[in-house]
Write a protein that holds these residues in place. Structure first.
Motif, PDB file in Angstrom:
ATOM      1  N   GLU A   1       0.870  -1.176   0.000  1.00 42.09           N
ATOM      2  CA  GLU A   1       0.000   0.000   0.000  1.00 42.09           C
ATOM      3  C   GLU A   1       0.907   1.227   0.000  1.00 42.09           C
ATOM      4  O   GLU A   1       1.815   1.330   0.821  1.00 42.09           O
ATOM      5  CB  GLU A   1      -0.896   0.003   1.242  1.00 42.09           C
ATOM      6  N   LEU A   2       0.667   2.158  -0.920  1.00 44.45           N
ATOM      7  CA  LEU A   2       1.611   3.243  -1.194  1.00 44.45           C
ATOM      8  C   LEU A   2       0.941   4.592  -0.990  1.00 44.45           C
ATOM      9  O   LEU A   2      -0.132   4.853  -1.527  1.00 44.45           O
ATOM     10  CB  LEU A   2       2.123   3.106  -2.634  1.00 44.45           C
ATOM     11  N   PHE A   3       1.574   5.445  -0.187  1.00 46.19           N
ATOM     12  CA  PHE A   3       1.131   6.821   0.012  1.00 46.19           C
ATOM     13  C   PHE A   3       2.250   7.754  -0.444  1.00 46.19           C
ATOM     14  O   PHE A   3       3.414   7.586  -0.066  1.00 46.19           O
ATOM     15  CB  PHE A   3       0.827   7.101   1.492  1.00 46.19           C
ATOM     16  N   VAL A   4       1.889   8.769  -1.243  1.00 48.40           N
ATOM     17  CA  VAL A   4       2.855   9.752  -1.742  1.00 48.40           C
ATOM     18  C   VAL A   4       2.352  11.143  -1.403  1.00 48.40           C
ATOM     19  O   VAL A   4       1.245  11.526  -1.783  1.00 48.40           O
ATOM     20  CB  VAL A   4       3.056   9.614  -3.272  1.00 48.40           C
ATOM     21  N   ASN A   5       3.167  11.878  -0.652  1.00 42.78           N
ATOM     22  CA  ASN A   5       2.823  13.251  -0.257  1.00 42.78           C
ATOM     23  C   ASN A   5       1.443  13.306   0.396  1.00 42.78           C
ATOM     24  O   ASN A   5       0.654  14.219   0.150  1.00 42.78           O
ATOM     25  CB  ASN A   5       2.898  14.189  -1.469  1.00 42.78           C
ATOM     26  N   GLY A   6       1.147  12.321   1.250  1.00 45.97           N
ATOM     27  CA  GLY A   6      -0.097  12.318   1.995  1.00 45.97           C
ATOM     28  C   GLY A   6      -1.285  11.742   1.258  1.00 45.97           C
ATOM     29  O   GLY A   6      -2.372  11.677   1.811  1.00 45.97           O
TER      30      GLY A   6
END
Length: 266
Positions: free
Chosen positions: A236-241
């Motif tokens: 699971e990937l989060f980028v810049n919130g």
């Protein structure tokens, strides 16, 4: 008396072992390339023990792991052998500006607006009462004014001014508070373990290893974070919130790069 070679001397090379396993599995180079997303020229090069086309030790290890799984080999002995033949694996460098997403700051105390409002109302009522009392104090029932005019008793009483609504307190979630002048990437292994490699914009290694199920890693850089995911479908990937909604397939290898402006709006 002759001295025989040790069993290790008779082992095939890394490339030959991968090639023999591929042939034994009845797979072509093209089929292995499709299933691993490793380009055909690189597969050919690795099978001849030429790792110069991999782009570095980190990518070479990743390619060996993917090819070994595709042809039914245990990748760990091959990777260990690669490390032994190429100077060993470098110690992972901790991310210098590691953004600790799991640390939650304590909530600052909010102003007690209710108490302030009550105090303001009491002050206004007291002022009005004091004014009315002084006006009736001479016993004549008429308040004396300097200009001789009679004050209008029907003048509405000033109402208490309601304090402005307090400004909203910013969210204390570490992901929601990701600074806009940097790129912040958070990875969580939700399905199973996966191999992860992360570098900053200078190519400096931030992490290279396994991310086990339930574990999270967060990386931050002022310009760019480059990722290689051995099993993107398990992450699971989060980028810049913001959560990245791309649907990666199980076992899919992904090479990703993110900057301060990612993910794009919409």
């Amino acid at each position: 008396m002759s001295i025989g070679n040790s069993p290790e001397d008779d082992r095939p090379s890394i490339g030959l072992a991968l090639q023999q396993a591929r042939v034994a599995a009845g797979l072509t180079v093209e089929e292995v390339s499709v299933s691993t997303r490793v380009r055909i020229p690189i597969v050919h090069a690795i099978e001849t023990d030429d790792f110069s086309r991999c782009g570095g030790d980190v990518y070479a290890r990743g390619h060996i792991r993917m090819l070994a799984r595709a042809v039914g080999l245990d990748p760990d002995p091959l990777v260990d052998r690669y490390d032994a033949e190429h100077g060993g694996r470098p110690a992972p460098t901790p991310a210098a500006p590691l953004f600790e997403a799991e640390r939650i700051r304590s909530d600052p105390r909010r102003p007690n607006w209710t108490a302030a409002m009550v105090a303001a109302i009491v002050a206004v009522i007291g002022f009005v009462g004091f004014t009315v009392f002084n006006g009736d104090d001479d016993g004549s029932g008429t308040a004396q004014v300097a200009e001789g005019s009679t004050p209008d008793r029907n003048t509405p009483t000033p109402e208490a001014t309601k304090p402005a609504d307090p400004k909203p307190v910013p969210s204390d979630s570490a992901i929601a508070a990701a600074p806009r002048d940097k790129v912040t990437v958070k990875l969580s292994a939700t399905e199973r373990k996966t191999w992860v490699s992360a570098k900053d914009h200078n190519g400096r290694l931030l992490f290279d290893g396994l991310l086990y199920k339930g574990e999270s890693k967060t990386f931050q850089d002022k310009e760019r974070v480059d990722l290689v995911l051995g099993d993107a479908g398990a992450v699971e990937l989060f980028v810049n919130g913001k959560k990245v909604e791309d649907q990666f397939e199980p076992g899919q290898v992904e090479r990703l790069s993110y900057t301060k402006g990612d993910p794009e709006a919409g």
